[in-house]
Design an enzyme around this catalytic site. Structure first.
Site, PDB file in Angstrom:
ATOM      1  N   LYS A  79       0.860  -1.179   0.000  1.00  0.00           N
ATOM      2  CA  LYS A  79       0.000   0.000   0.000  1.00  0.00           C
ATOM      3  C   LYS A  79       0.897   1.229   0.000  1.00  0.00           C
ATOM      4  CE  LYS A  79      -3.876   2.027   2.638  1.00  0.00           C
ATOM      5  NZ  LYS A  79      -4.735   1.879   3.836  1.00  0.00           N
ATOM      6  N   SER A 154      -9.679   2.075   2.840  1.00  0.00           N
ATOM      7  CA  SER A 154      -8.781   2.801   1.984  1.00  0.00           C
ATOM      8  C   SER A 154      -7.770   1.917   1.250  1.00  0.00           C
ATOM      9  CB  SER A 154      -8.025   3.838   2.809  1.00  0.00           C
ATOM     10  OG  SER A 154      -7.205   3.209   3.772  1.00  0.00           O
ATOM     11  N   SER A 178     -10.016  -0.344   7.021  1.00  0.00           N
ATOM     12  CA  SER A 178      -9.408  -0.235   5.686  1.00  0.00           C
ATOM     13  C   SER A 178      -8.708  -1.470   5.139  1.00  0.00           C
ATOM     14  CB  SER A 178      -8.431   0.927   5.655  1.00  0.00           C
ATOM     15  OG  SER A 178      -9.139   2.107   5.415  1.00  0.00           O
TER      16      SER A 178
HETATM   17  N1  GLN Z   1     -13.215   4.394   6.197  1.00  0.00           N
HETATM   18  C1  GLN Z   1     -12.645   4.822   7.450  1.00  0.00           C
HETATM   19  C2  GLN Z   1     -12.222   6.270   7.345  1.00  0.00           C
HETATM   20  O1  GLN Z   1     -12.436   6.858   6.330  1.00  0.00           O
HETATM   21  C3  GLN Z   1     -11.482   3.943   7.818  1.00  0.00           C
HETATM   22  C4  GLN Z   1     -10.277   4.224   7.037  1.00  0.00           C
HETATM   23  C5  GLN Z   1      -9.111   3.394   7.458  1.00  0.00           C
HETATM   24  O2  GLN Z   1      -9.266   2.360   8.099  1.00  0.00           O
HETATM   25  N2  GLN Z   1      -7.938   3.880   7.127  1.00  0.00           N
HETATM   26  O3  GLN Z   1     -11.698   6.822   8.266  1.00  0.00           O
END
Ligand code: GLN
Length: 486
Positions: A79, A154, A178
């Site tokens: 990532k 994400s 995410s």
């Molecule tokens: N979707 C969640 C957010 O926007 C979690 C994102 C994540 O786990 N990095 O904060």
């Protein structure tokens, strides 16, 4: 021999060690696939073909010399939140679009030492803020099961890359879901370890008390192999835990007889009946192996989304203060003075979702509102954590869906941040409590994959992987490949 790109990491490890394929050959196979599907999926932000082939050649040397490490020569993707030395590390943001990391994140360094080959860096929501990969400065990623739909976020690039078999596995990070949410939406297996299990050093910070690195792959067995190499104490991360890393691969086969599974009442209230049916079928598979299922309740869990959306923005507003246009990252053209430099660099460098979070975070931390919002959220967070603790006195793990729906259409939720935030309703609890959690494919709804989530007590990774592996021995959902990528 099955086609190389369809093999799991465990299978690739075998053929590499048997000498029936070289790491260079394997790396070339994946690089070609990445190139072929780059335009349709947009799963990668950067690919370093030359570097990957050089690493593969070095791995082949190690293999020839009899190096027994299971991951030597296996190519994976990272990532783009993990710093990779001498390589662009963007975090999906214009702010870091030209940033070349001067060092490797601990996760990257450990995997390199284990002999893995880095194919490239995967696309992601900007600074990991998002559930659909639509906030990336580099454009959205598309779901390989249906290109009109999101892959989740994400870590959407990592999930799409694994689902389309552009890489056999990829790293990810999980602050509120995410790893698990994109794993569910793309039909792959993902694990978010216990907070502190994997070093955050060199992993670009979003919300430091929640962020945790982990992995997405085809199978639980692969997740075990990779997690073992990534995890462990790191003196450069003060929240990393000084506990030995168990041999996760050694306990995968353990029988499930007597395993106590908690069915989370709060997760099933209002759940789509078709998803509930898939959950019950999956529980049946575990029950047939001797697990017992009983209902448990976590009364404060419904508060996890509002709690998270105070705590995470608060921490992000502080973490992202470092991007000021002075030290590194994006700098605006011709600033008039220092204030203009700060304002325009941040104004032009960050996208709308990041700005929204910074504003919320600054607000909840401000003198007049700290007690009403931030402090209150921390108190509720403690209640959620103690709900889980109580539940784990009764059961070994809790199980439920990973997401309320399968992959949604691109653009469907971009206008309304709150509906987007609600997609993480089932994943956020584990982050607030620092618990390990997994998502694994458990069926399809209208030809889109659905994920089963397993959450365990702190440091129960081995147990989660064991349950997931036993489930995957009886089912083949995790081996399904989207049309056009087989
Ligand atoms: N979707 C969640 C957010 O926007 C979690 C994102 C994540 O786990 N990095 O904060």
């Amino acid at each position: 021999m099955a086609e190389l790109h369809l093999m799991t990491v465990a299978e690739l490890s075998e053929v590499l060690h048997a000498g029936s394929v070289s790491s260079v050959e394997l790396t070339r196979t994946f690089l070609e696939r990445i190139e072929r599907h780059a335009r349709t999926l947009n799963a990668f932000i950067s690919v370093d073909g030359e570097g990957a082939l050089a690493q593969a050649a070095a791995a082949d040397e190690r293999l020839r010399a009899g190096d027994a490490g299971p991951l030597v020569g296996v190519p994976i993707a990272h990532k783009d939140i993990f710093c990779t030395r001498g390589q662009r590390t963007t975090c999906g943001s214009r702010m870091l679009a030209n940033f070349t990391a001067p060092y490797d994140a601990t996760v990257v360094e450990r995997l390199r030492r284990a002999g893995v080959v880095t194919l490239g860096k995967t696309n992601m929501d900007e600074f990991a803020m998002g559930s659909s990969n639509e906030t990336s400065f580099f454009g959205p990623v598309r779901n390989p099961w249906d290109a009109t739909r999101v892959p989740g976020g994400s870590s959407g690039g990592s999930a799409a890359a694994v689902a389309a078999r552009l890489a056999p596995a990829a790293t990810g990070t999980d602050t509120g879901g995410s790893i698990r949410q994109p794993a569910a939406l793309c039909g792959v297996t993902g694990i978010k370890p216990t907070y502190g299990r994997v070093s955050r050093y060199g992993m670009i910070a979003f919300a430091s008390s929640l962020d945790q690195g982990g992995v997405l792959g085809i199978s639980a067995e692969d997740a075990a192999l990779l997690l073992m190499a990534m995890a462990g104490f790191d003196e450069r991360d003060s929240t990393s835990v000084e506990l030995p890393v168990p041999d996760y691969a050694a306990t995968l086969e353990q029988p499930l007889k007597g395993l106590k599974i908690g069915l989370l009442r709060e997760f099933f209230a209002g759940l789509d009946p078709a998803i509930e049916q898939l959950m019950r079928t999956a529980l049946g598979v575990l029950h047939a192996q001797g697990a017992v299922v009983r209902e448990v309740s976590l009364p404060h869990l419904p508060l996890s989304v509002p709690t998270y959306y105070v705590v995470a923005p608060a921490e992000c507003s502080s973490n992202l203060a470092r991007y000021d246009g002075v030290r590194y990252g994006y700098r605006c053209e011709d600033p008039r003075d220092l204030t203009d430099l700060y304002q325009r660099s941040r104004g032009e460098g960050f996208g709308p979702e990041v700005k929204r979070r910074i504003m919320i975070g600054t607000y909840v931390l401000s003198a007049g509102y700290y007690d009403a919002y931030y402090l209150k959220a921390q108190q509720v967070r403690a209640l959620i954590a103690s709900d889980f603790e109580r539940a784990f006195h009764e059961v070994d793990v809790v199980i439920g869906p990973t997401t309320p729906t399968p992959a949604f259409a691109l653009g469907a939720k971009t206008e309304d941040p709150v509906t987007m935030y609600l997609n993480d309703i089932y994943t956020i609890g584990a982050n607030l409590a620092g618990l390990p959690a997994m998502s694994l494919p458990c069926g399809f709804l209208e030809e889109l994959p659905v994920g089963l989530q397993i959450i365990g007590p702190h440091f129960a990774e081995a147990r989660l992987l064991n349950i997931a592996h036993r489930y995957q021995c009886e089912t083949d959902w995790h081996l399904r490949v989207p049309q056009g990528f087989g």
